[in-house]
Write a protein that holds these residues in place. Sequence first.
Motif, short mmCIF file in Angstrom:
data_model
loop_
_atom_site.label_atom_id
_atom_site.label_comp_id
_atom_site.label_asym_id
_atom_site.label_seq_id
_atom_site.Cartn_x
_atom_site.Cartn_y
_atom_site.Cartn_z
N SER A 157 0.88 -1.30 -0.12
CA SER A 157 -0.10 -0.01 -0.02
C SER A 157 0.72 1.57 -0.03
CB SER A 157 -0.81 0.03 1.18
OG SER A 157 -1.88 -1.10 1.15
N GLU A 158 1.92 1.19 0.82
CA GLU A 158 2.75 2.44 0.88
C GLU A 158 3.45 2.62 -0.66
OE1 GLU A 158 5.58 1.54 3.89
OE2 GLU A 158 4.08 1.95 5.45
N LYS A 159 3.74 1.70 -1.22
CA LYS A 159 4.36 1.56 -2.53
C LYS A 159 3.53 2.28 -3.53
CE LYS A 159 8.48 0.90 -1.34
NZ LYS A 159 9.43 2.08 -1.47
N VAL A 160 2.24 1.74 -3.47
CA VAL A 160 1.31 2.31 -4.31
C VAL A 160 0.97 3.85 -4.23
CG1 VAL A 160 -1.44 2.35 -4.96
CG2 VAL A 160 -0.07 0.20 -4.56
N SER A 161 0.98 4.04 -3.01
CA SER A 161 0.85 5.75 -2.42
C SER A 161 2.15 6.39 -3.07
CB SER A 161 0.69 5.87 -0.90
OG SER A 161 0.64 7.12 -0.65
N GLU A 162 3.31 6.10 -3.10
CA GLU A 162 4.17 6.53 -3.59
C GLU A 162 4.12 6.77 -5.13
OE1 GLU A 162 7.94 4.82 -2.53
OE2 GLU A 162 7.53 4.87 -0.27
N LEU A 163 3.67 5.90 -5.65
CA LEU A 163 3.50 5.83 -7.11
C LEU A 163 2.31 6.72 -7.75
CD1 LEU A 163 4.48 4.21 -9.69
CD2 LEU A 163 2.35 2.71 -9.50
N MET A 164 1.22 6.70 -6.69
CA MET A 164 0.26 7.81 -7.10
C MET A 164 0.50 9.08 -6.45
SD MET A 164 -1.86 5.73 -8.76
CE MET A 164 -3.42 6.33 -8.31
N TYR A 165 1.43 9.53 -6.47
CA TYR A 165 1.78 11.01 -6.10
C TYR A 165 1.42 11.31 -4.56
CZ TYR A 165 3.28 12.44 -10.84
OH TYR A 165 3.87 12.59 -11.99
N GLY A 166 1.48 10.15 -3.87
CA GLY A 166 1.27 10.31 -2.35
C GLY A 166 -0.31 10.31 -1.60
N VAL A 167 -1.07 9.95 -3.01
CA VAL A 167 -2.67 9.63 -2.58
C VAL A 167 -2.75 8.58 -1.48
CG1 VAL A 167 -4.57 8.73 -3.33
CG2 VAL A 167 -3.45 10.24 -4.99
N ASN A 168 -3.06 8.81 -0.43
CA ASN A 168 -3.28 7.60 0.60
C ASN A 168 -4.06 6.63 0.27
OD1 ASN A 168 -2.55 7.20 3.40
ND2 ASN A 168 -4.82 7.52 3.80
N VAL A 169 -3.58 5.36 0.81
CA VAL A 169 -4.34 4.17 0.73
C VAL A 169 -4.94 3.83 2.15
CG1 VAL A 169 -4.06 1.69 0.17
CG2 VAL A 169 -2.90 3.35 -1.15
N ASP A 170 -6.24 4.14 2.25
CA ASP A 170 -7.03 4.01 3.38
C ASP A 170 -7.15 2.52 3.68
OD1 ASP A 170 -7.49 6.88 3.73
OD2 ASP A 170 -8.52 6.63 1.97
N SER A 171 -7.42 1.71 2.89
CA SER A 171 -7.62 0.11 3.38
C SER A 171 -7.10 -0.54 2.08
CB SER A 171 -9.14 0.06 3.28
OG SER A 171 -9.89 0.82 4.36
N TYR A 172 -7.11 -1.81 2.59
CA TYR A 172 -6.35 -2.85 1.59
C TYR A 172 -7.17 -4.39 1.78
CZ TYR A 172 -3.94 -4.38 5.88
OH TYR A 172 -3.45 -4.75 7.05
N PHE A 173 -7.15 -4.94 0.83
CA PHE A 173 -7.83 -6.04 0.60
C PHE A 173 -7.13 -6.94 -0.34
CE2 PHE A 173 -11.04 -9.44 0.46
CZ PHE A 173 -12.19 -9.22 1.09
#
Length: 317
Positions: A157-173
């Motif tokens: 989730s942290e890497k996705v956030s970094e890739l997406m210009y810091g957009v926060n990932v609130d939840s995961y599944f």
Amino acid sequence: MKNRNLVIVILAVICAGLLAGVVYTVTKGKSGTQKKQEASAEAGADETESQSGIIEEDGKKYKINPDIKTVLFMGVDKEEKADLGNNPGENGQSDSLNLLALNKEEKTAQIIQISRDSMVGIDIYDVTGNRLMTENGQIALQYAYGDGAEESCRLTSEKVSELMYGVNVDSYFSLTLEGLVAATDAVGGITLTVPEDYAEVTLNGELAEKYVRKRDIEVLDSNNQRMERQSQFMDALIEKMQSIQSKTEYLSLYQKLGDYMTTNMTADEMEELTDYKIAEDTVKVPGEIIEKDGHAQYLVDNKELKKIILKMFYKIM
């Protein structure tokens, strides 16, 4: 409408599993392409800018939209390992990544598909959880350097956030490939027409896994062909599940997948997803596939991605 959205929510979870595929690329070392270096530098600068919640673009200032929350759906292949810089990761790979962006005010949602080959800085940890180094690699590999459950989901989730210009990932599944098999068998199999020979077949769980995972490793863009089959399979699965009239049957399916899932969401939060109208189209993170040292790399087009991010997650000040 709410019943249909429940179908889509469950399918979004299943989708994460069926998008998981055969891994044939494990990238070692640094990327040598000038294009990637320039793109990474630009993304890093924009990420720093976005951490304040404000981005300036073309003379306009944008602020983060507080009405947007996100859920990251991951398809995990537990059998696949990673080996970056001769540092093995043993706990599987997230071979599909789908970010669901939810607008709490409008009650609408959009699925954003992220290529598992997107190049990022993978954080490598030792067995005690200490970070050793960062190596360039496909984003799918980050999962392997966690615990194979909550920690792996958090790191991804942290890497996705970094890739997406810091957009926060609130939840995961996350859902494993075994979950795909269980889901297909639970609905009595999936019937579809094979594009190559127009034969109509009914796939049980085992055959469904083979169908959506089939990939010619000699062809660089074979993942795109596989994704077309996955889309066809999803359409057939949606049609099958829409014929189910009982919410109890939906919940029974959800329970059958319990052993194959990892999430930080509560049952109430999952139920809330049924209130959203999910767009039928899927937005794909833009970029291009290249081959380096015999491996596929997906280089994200950061300029185009930034436009998508500003439109979906920000408001003009």
